[in-house]
Design an enzyme around this catalytic site. Structure first.
Site, PDB file in Angstrom:
ATOM      1  N   ASP A 175      -2.089  -6.412  -8.872  1.00 10.13           N
ATOM      2  CA  ASP A 175      -2.020  -6.466 -10.285  1.00 10.13           C
ATOM      3  C   ASP A 175      -2.100  -7.884 -11.038  1.00 10.13           C
ATOM      4  O   ASP A 175      -2.389  -7.899 -11.923  1.00 10.13           O
ATOM      5  CB  ASP A 175      -0.562  -5.599 -10.531  1.00 10.13           C
TER       6      ASP A 175
ATOM      7  N   GLN B 103       1.260  -5.264  -5.781  1.00  5.42           N
ATOM      8  CA  GLN B 103       0.960  -5.905  -4.358  1.00  5.42           C
ATOM      9  C   GLN B 103       1.673  -5.348  -3.138  1.00  5.42           C
ATOM     10  O   GLN B 103       2.787  -4.944  -3.378  1.00  5.42           O
ATOM     11  CB  GLN B 103       0.625  -7.464  -4.562  1.00  5.42           C
ATOM     12  N   HIS B 104       1.238  -5.484  -2.051  1.00  5.87           N
ATOM     13  CA  HIS B 104       2.112  -5.717  -0.685  1.00  5.87           C
ATOM     14  C   HIS B 104       2.473  -4.281  -0.408  1.00  5.87           C
ATOM     15  O   HIS B 104       2.777  -4.434   0.805  1.00  5.87           O
ATOM     16  CB  HIS B 104       3.433  -6.711  -0.978  1.00  5.87           C
TER      17      HIS B 104
END
Ligand SMILES: Nc1ncnc2c1ncn2[C@@H]1O[C@H](COP(=O)(O)OP(=O)(O)O)[C@@H](O)[C@H]1O
Ligand SMILES: O=C(CO)[C@@H](O)[C@H](O)COP(=O)(O)O
Length: 504
Positions: free
Chosen positions: A274, A71-72
């Protein structure tokens, strides 16, 4: 048999599973490593994906695919679709000051929690964009679109599939689609800091306040939408964009180019972050808590309503089904064991054996595992430390036990922060393969732990999402093993004391 592929492009590696769409049976799999570091050129992820797909026997007989990813991460693209700079990953802490600034500018943590369900810390994309605007203005000016790791890989995959059947060499430089074909999903979008789980729409005002402009953003697909189909929900399409022109990429996929395999056309599912994929893969339902010990340590639950924690401990994410995924994340999990094994000069299996030789509490040896700084608690510049070192505790066994207990204490705090009475606590991720972790976890968490068989649950979740495009999957989860142990609250008390004596 109809086959589907699931991808987990995580921090340390890329994993691909090929499964039977109807039953979920594993048919074949492959993996490839990612480079280290907290900034990575996305081309490495693409190369690793191609290598992992090759190792998994290719895609020619696959009907649908889905990519889940770390992520991110901030992936900036210029007008031609070129990557502007290396992606800053979720565990890159250089934007910690930007996070503080953004929090203050909006009126404090409560204002952020109310706006997007989360209080930004350095992990969130919005803080990385502020850092870019302040420190690399030329790169910020070149940025025409911003997306996440799984968005970028999905976009590249769409371009490659449109160019012809899977061929790692040919796909390496396959043309990319136009920028306005970028897509994401609500799960991963909820980790940007400029998408609201409450409204299901982007908050371009927050992005503009952070970055100065609003670059093109990926179209947010619904859980069962297909990438390239013109009929997606379109909810939260980038400001000024009306969706995919001319029906998107559907016409260019797969079979038209004459794939040699069974599938005529490889469908692409939206993919997700994920952790959202892990929730799908493990079959998490409301009442469950999942503890994942990968590069990050995460503790999350499936929820029917969005959350807004002004303390910032719980991130109020959306999930990949239309529900929500309150999640607490630490920066330090499996790699704490990697580090301890390195210091002890042993492999991970031997580290596990050593840890089980030392007594619970390691005779007072306490390891605070802030080896990469920490996110929860928000201590981005903290370092790790060891307390209680005596002649008696100066053994490899004590070190091994203290490393595992310290890592798990951080996750036990995360479990407390979720403030739930879970029906089941499921333990997954790379470090859950360690017998010592499985046996020590119930003593630290104070509840029994259920451990599903070791598997790639993120990739499995992605594969399940892909399967929903071609069938109604009836995947049965395999038996979990339950671990119980006497709670040892004194270990956590000592750990909490030790965390007040760390160096920033
Ligand atoms: N038997 C084991 N004991 C402890 N750690 C393990 C074991 N097997 C794998 N790991 C660790 O798990 C981590 C990878 O887990 P994974 O969930 O794939 O991470 P990520 O998804 O973040 O890339 C690595 O740090 C690896 O050393
Ligand atoms: O930042 C988060 C969650 O908010 C991390 O969980 C990343 O999604 C990386 O995951 P792993 O590579 O550790 O699976």
């Amino acid at each position: 048999m109809t086959l589907v592929a699931g991808v987990d492009s995580s921090t340390q590696s890329c994993k691909v599973v090929i499964r039977d769409a109807e039953t979920g049976a594993l048919v074949r799999e492959g993996r490839a490593p990612h480079p280290g570091g907290t900034e990575v050129h996305p081309s490495h992820w693409w190369a690793a994906l191609l290598q992992a797909i090759s190792a998994a026997g290719g895609l020619d007989d696959v009907a649908a695919i889905s990519v889940a990813g770390q992520q991110h991460g901030m992936v900036c693209l210029d007008e031609s679709g070129n990557v502007v700079r290396d992606a800053l990953l979720w565990n890159d802490t250089r934007s910690a000051q930007a996070a503080l600034d953004l929090t203050a500018e909006l009126g404090g943590p409560q204002a952020w929690a109310d706006a997007v369900g989360s209080v930004p810390v350095a992990s969130f994309t919005v803080t990385k964009l502020r850092w870019l605007a302040e420190h690399e203005p030329a790169n910020a000016r070149r940025t025409a679109a911003v997306c996440l790791p799984h968005d970028w890989l999905t976009w590249r995959l769409a371009g490659a599939l449109a160019s012809g059947p899977f061929d790692a060499a040919a796909w390496a430089d396959a043309p990319t689609p136009p920028l306005d074909h970028l897509t994401t999903d609500r799960g991963d979008a909820s980790g940007t800091g400029y998408w609201s789980p409450f409204t299901g729409a982007y908050r371009p005002d927050l992005l503009k306040a952070a970055f100065g402009t609003v670059p093109l953003l990926p179209r947010v697909l619904g859980p069962t939408d297909e990438v390239g189909a013109a009929s997606g929900t379109g909810a939260g399409a980038s400001p000024g964009s009306t969706g995919l022109p001319g029906g998107g990429l559907a016409a260019g996929f797969g079979g038209a180019a004459g794939f040699g395999g069974v599938a005529e056309r490889v469908l692409i599912a939206p993919g997700t972050g994920d952790n959202m994929a892990a929730a799908l893969g493990v079959g998490a339902r409301p009442g469950d808590v999942v503890v994942s010990l990968g590069t990050s340590g995460t503790v999350f639950a499936v929820a029917e309503t969005p959350s807004a924690d002004p303390t910032g401990a719980v991130a109020g994410f959306a999930d990949a089904t239309g529900r929500f995924l309150p999640l607490v994340c630490t920066l330090n999990a499996a790699r704490v064991m990697d580090a301890a094994a390195r210091i002890a000069g042993v492999g991970l299996d031997e580290l596990s054996d050593l840890a089980l030789q030392a007594p619970p509490g390691a005779d007072g040896l306490t390891l605070v595992p802030y080896l990469e700084g920490e996110r929860t608690p928000n201590r981005p510049t903290a370092t790790g430390s060891i307390h209680g070192l005596t002649l008696a505790t100066s053994t490899r066994a004590h070190l091994a036990r203290a490393a595992i207990e310290g890592m798990l204490c951080g996750l036990a705090d995360a479990l407390d922060a979720l403030a739930m009475r879970p029906e089941r606590v499921l333990l997954i991720g790379g470090a859950a393969r360690s017998e010592a972790v499985r046996r020590i976890a119930p003593t630290i968490f104070g509840v029994p732990i259920m451990v599903p068989p070791p598997a790639e649950y993120v990739a499995n979740g992605a594969a399940h999402q892909a399967a929903t495009l071609v069938t109604t999957p009836d995947w049965h989860s395999e038996d979990t093993q339950t671990y119980e142990g006497e709670a040892a609250p004194e270990i956590r008390t000592r750990y909490t004391r030790a965390t007040t004596h760390i160096l920033d």
